[in-house]
Design a protein around this motif. Structure first.
Motif, short mmCIF file in Angstrom:
data_model
loop_
_atom_site.label_atom_id
_atom_site.label_comp_id
_atom_site.label_asym_id
_atom_site.label_seq_id
_atom_site.Cartn_x
_atom_site.Cartn_y
_atom_site.Cartn_z
N MET A 1 5.52 40.23 8.67
CA MET A 1 6.02 39.01 8.04
C MET A 1 5.78 38.93 6.54
SD MET A 1 5.38 35.06 9.11
CE MET A 1 6.62 35.03 10.38
N ASP B 1 4.02 39.60 17.25
CA ASP B 1 5.30 39.17 16.64
C ASP B 1 5.23 39.04 15.13
OD1 ASP B 1 4.67 36.08 16.29
OD2 ASP B 1 4.10 36.59 18.33
N ARG B 2 4.02 38.77 14.57
CA ARG B 2 3.92 38.68 13.12
C ARG B 2 4.09 40.06 12.47
NH1 ARG B 2 3.32 33.08 12.09
NH2 ARG B 2 4.63 32.77 13.89
N LYS C 1 11.57 40.22 14.88
CA LYS C 1 12.44 40.14 16.05
C LYS C 1 12.34 41.47 16.81
CE LYS C 1 17.30 39.26 17.10
NZ LYS C 1 18.60 39.06 16.47
N GLN D 1 6.55 26.58 4.12
CA GLN D 1 7.58 26.62 5.17
C GLN D 1 8.47 25.40 5.15
OE1 GLN D 1 6.33 28.03 8.97
NE2 GLN D 1 4.67 29.18 8.05
N PHE E 1 12.19 26.32 4.89
CA PHE E 1 12.91 26.29 6.16
C PHE E 1 13.16 24.90 6.72
CE2 PHE E 1 10.22 30.21 6.16
CZ PHE E 1 11.25 31.07 5.81
N TYR E 2 12.62 23.86 6.09
CA TYR E 2 12.82 22.51 6.60
C TYR E 2 13.40 21.61 5.50
CZ TYR E 2 10.34 23.92 10.81
OH TYR E 2 9.98 24.54 11.99
N MET F 1 8.84 37.53 2.60
CA MET F 1 8.63 36.85 3.86
C MET F 1 9.80 37.09 4.79
SD MET F 1 7.91 32.85 4.63
CE MET F 1 7.31 32.43 6.27
N VAL F 2 9.46 37.39 6.05
CA VAL F 2 10.48 37.50 7.09
C VAL F 2 10.69 36.10 7.65
CG1 VAL F 2 11.09 38.52 9.31
CG2 VAL F 2 9.73 39.84 7.67
N PRO F 3 11.89 35.53 7.53
CA PRO F 3 12.10 34.17 8.03
C PRO F 3 12.04 34.10 9.56
CG PRO F 3 14.02 34.98 6.79
CD PRO F 3 13.09 36.12 6.96
N PRO F 4 11.96 32.87 10.07
CA PRO F 4 11.81 32.69 11.51
C PRO F 4 12.88 33.43 12.30
CG PRO F 4 11.83 30.57 10.38
CD PRO F 4 12.03 31.61 9.35
N GLY F 5 12.46 34.20 13.25
CA GLY F 5 13.39 34.83 14.17
C GLY F 5 14.17 36.00 13.60
N ILE G 1 5.49 29.65 12.27
CA ILE G 1 6.93 29.53 12.44
C ILE G 1 7.24 29.74 13.92
CG2 ILE G 1 9.11 30.66 11.91
CD1 ILE G 1 8.03 31.20 9.22
N GLU G 2 8.30 29.11 14.37
CA GLU G 2 8.62 29.27 15.79
C GLU G 2 8.89 30.74 16.09
OE1 GLU G 2 12.26 27.24 13.93
OE2 GLU G 2 10.16 27.53 13.48
N VAL H 1 10.76 33.50 18.07
CA VAL H 1 12.08 33.52 18.68
C VAL H 1 12.18 34.72 19.60
CG1 VAL H 1 14.54 33.63 18.24
CG2 VAL H 1 13.06 32.39 16.68
#
Ligand code: TPP
Ligand code: MG
Lengths: 555, 104
Positions: A256, A281-282, A286, A473, A477-478, A542-546, B2-3, B5
């Protein structure tokens, strides 16, 4: 024939395990054990100011030494306060033995004063746990707790001891053997040979080192393997220090907040040799888009990790140190000029940007200045947030067990007590803690413990008056809807630290901050340095969500 | 933070399978086992447990769906200190077939 109480037996079994320090807080249900500690006078008890602090002090000891360390709490709230530190040890595979007092056996299940089912509560966050039903059981349970905590994939073990069991008299003939780390599983030579063949045949191999490399003492072998096979090497957050970051084959941290070239090298690899890592996952992003062209060779002591996230082409179930030792003589020395030249080009094209690296008043510059003032013997501890990721990116980590961070659980409040534990276990070293203004408040009471112990802990507070990583974040992202991530009310940290009895100063008001920093870091004993940090400074890349690891965003 | 996925897991169309566990017989073992299933979001359709004649070991029969996570779950079960062995049988194993008459 030996005759003693359960409590004395507990203390003597801990002595036999080589325990010299333990951290805890007493209370009614654990008082017989404390009385035995007082009578024996053999083990130094560190009085934490919160049981979570005690748990992380023990973790700090375990993380720098690799040996199981012990924390103690009373029943009820004492025990529940320990749970976060136990869960943290579980996710980062840290050997920890947690001892809790419990209400007397006859009262268990009656909702007695300060009764909680800590046995039940700790099942999902321990490797194993025990509710001890007689003093005689202690003879088996205590050594087994140490054996389990340290064997295979290390982790926490909880031992819940009712008060009447501590008071019970017991006679026995023989002392049990102390619990030690068991040898790892037998290695499958065909699997090792196949792994060697895959490495020998690969054109674009990458070595992926996780915390298991540090845990098993395999770092020198991992570096040797990388060199022999000319494999560019990435590390997870927990694996940092396994290979010196400035080693020519090191690509630093992946994932990430890793360098783009590290993620690209993994992406382009045709063979990924994953050693002592769980493909978190970090680190992976994906999962379905991770290392799409690579055969994965997964070497780990925990079979359950194989195929949990990615299906390996070849799984090698082994202690990674033993596996690497068996692998080395079978791996052909190669230069791999083309692949290394390509990776060098990736490095040149996508450098890890560290703006302000020469300015001690900025985040990267501060971390670099701290590193410059210290040598490789220093231990680097972090809390959780932006400061943690900046330190992971910028601190020149060069040896295993140099880097203590809460990886899997990401627990704010980890840093200060873990730093104290590290300094206690290795008093010859300087321990530097990078913390944030949010994190430090989560176990700030341990400043009192630090002042009392006068341990050699240097606290570098990176104060952006915000929960920076959350603020980042929300901004990215928000839709910049910032809520609950800026502190409306600032804290005068220097006064707070001084109030606890820790020497402290503000880097802001100092004429020559670099000189002041160096002097503070090289003067023995605790010190607290508050450093203002720009709240608008974010962690990049930074790797964004998902997203896949290749879709990193930059400043 | 972060969520995370992940691709949604397919949830239907799986065969049932029967697991046979031998475990140390002491209080708490059942919580370790059922807790593992709950924690990993894996449904247990049926469960039967009795101590074996000598009293130190119990046998647990579990009826579960053989979805893609079953192999992972079995490995996690095998890691539990009190689990001595795990064996997998077909869904037609007579233990649950016979027990069915108590569930009418
Ligand atoms: C105990 C706990 N609560 C909440 C979080 C979520 N969280 C992750 S980072 C962060 C902000 C940390 O703030 P600070 O310590 O000031 O570090 P900064 O990001 O500002 O450097 C929060 C709230 C967490 N990781 N741990
Ligand atoms: Mg902050």
């Amino acid at each position: 024939m030996e005759t003693m109480t359960g409590a004395e037996l507990m203390v003597r079994l801990l002595e036999r395990q080589g325990i010299t320090h333990l951290a805890g807080i007493p209370g009614g249900a654990i008082l017989p054990f404390y009385d035995a500690l007082a009578q024996r006078g053999t083990i130094q008890h560190i009085l934490a100011r919160h049981e979570q602090g005690a748990g992380f002090i023990a973790q700090g000891m375990a993380r720098v030494t690799g040996q199981a360390a012990v924390c103690v709490a009373s029943s009820g709230p004492g025990a529940t306060n320990l749970l976060t530190a136990i869960a943290d040890a579980h996710l980062d595979s840290i050997p920890l033995v947690a001892i809790t007092g419990q209400v007397p056996l006859a009262m268990v299940g009656t909702d007695a004063f300060q009764e909680v089912d800590v046995y039940g509560m700790s099942i999902p966050i321990t490797k194993h746990n025990f509710l001890v039903r007689s003093a005689a059981e202690l003879l088996e349970v205590i050594p087994q707790a140490f054996r389990l905590a340290q064997s295979g994939r290390p982790g926490p073990v909880l031992v819940d001891v009712p008060k009447d069991v501590q008071n019970q008299k017991i006679s026995f003939e023989h002392w049990p053997e102390p619990g030690v780390r068991e040898p790892g599983p037998e290695i499958s030579l065909p699997a090792i040979e196949q792994a060697a063949a895959l490495i020998n045949e690969a054109e674009r191999p990458v070595l992926y080192l996780g915390g298991g490399v540090v845990a098993s003492g395999a770092a020198p072998l991992a570096v040797a393997l990388a060199e022999q096979a000319s494999m560019p090497t990435v590390m997870t957050l927990m694996g940092l220090g396994a290979m010196p970051v400035d080693h020519p084959l090191s690509l630093g941290m992946l994932g990430m907040h890793g360098a783009r070239y590290a993620n690209f090298a993994v992406q382009e690899s045709d063979l990924l040799v994953v050693v002592g890592a769980r493909l978190d996952d970090r680190a992976v992003g994906k999962a379905s888009a991770f290392a799409p062209n690579a055969k994965i060779v997964h070497i780990d002591i925990d079979r359950a990790e194989f195929g949990k996230i990615k299906t390996p082409y070849l799984a090698v179930h082994a202690d990674v140190k033993a596996a690497l030792a068996a692998l080395l003589p079978r791996v052909r020395p190669q230069m791999r000029k083309r692949w290394l030249a390509h990776v060098a080009a990736l490095k040149a094209r996508y450098p890890l940007a560290m703006p302000g690296r020469d300015d001690v008043r900025q985040h990267y510059g501060l971390i670099a200045a701290v590193a410059e003032a210290l040598d490789d013997s220093a231990v680097v501890v972090t809390d959780v947030g932006q400061h943690q990721m900046w330190a992971a990116q910028a601190y020149p980590l060069r040896r295993p067990r140099q880097w203590l961070t809460s990886g899997g659980l990401g627990t704010m409040g980890f840093g200060l007590p873990a730093a104290i534990g590290a300094a206690l276990a290795e008093p010859q070293r300087t321990v530097v803690l990078f913390t944030g203004d949010g994190s430090i408040k989560m176990n700030i009471q341990e400043l009192a413990t630090l002042a009392e112990l006068q341990a050699n802990v240097k606290i570098v507070l990176m104060d952006n008056r915000s929960l920076g990583l959350v603020y980042q974040q929300q901004n990215l992202f928000y839709g910049k809807r910032v809520i609950a991530s800026r502190y409306g009310h600032g804290v005068d940290f220097v006064t707070v630290a001084l109030g606890f009895g820790v020497p402290a100063f503000d880097l802001d008001g100092v004429a020559d901050p670099k000189a002041a920093l160096t002097e503070a870091l090289t003067t023995p004993g605790p010190v607290f340095i508050r450093c203002p940090i720009d709240a608008e400074a974010f962690v990049y890349p930074m790797v964004p969500p998902g997203a896949a690891n290749t879709e990193m965003i930059e400043a | 933070m972060i969520e995370q996925v992940a691709e949604p897991l397919p949830t239907s169309g799986f065969e049932k399978t029967v697991l046979e566990l031998e475990v140390n017989n002491h209080p708490g073992v059942m919580s370790h086992i059922v807790g593992l299933f709950a924690r990993r979001a894996f449904n247990v359709e049926g469960i039967l447990c009795m101590p074996l004649p000598d009293g130190t070991v119990s046998r647990i029969w579990l009826l579960v769906f053989a979805d893609q996570r079953l192999e992972q779950l079995i490995k996690q079960l095998e890691k539990l200190v009190d689990v001595r062995s795990v064996r997998q049988h077909g869904a037609d194993h007579e233990v649950f077939v016979q027990a069915e008459r108590f569930f009418r």
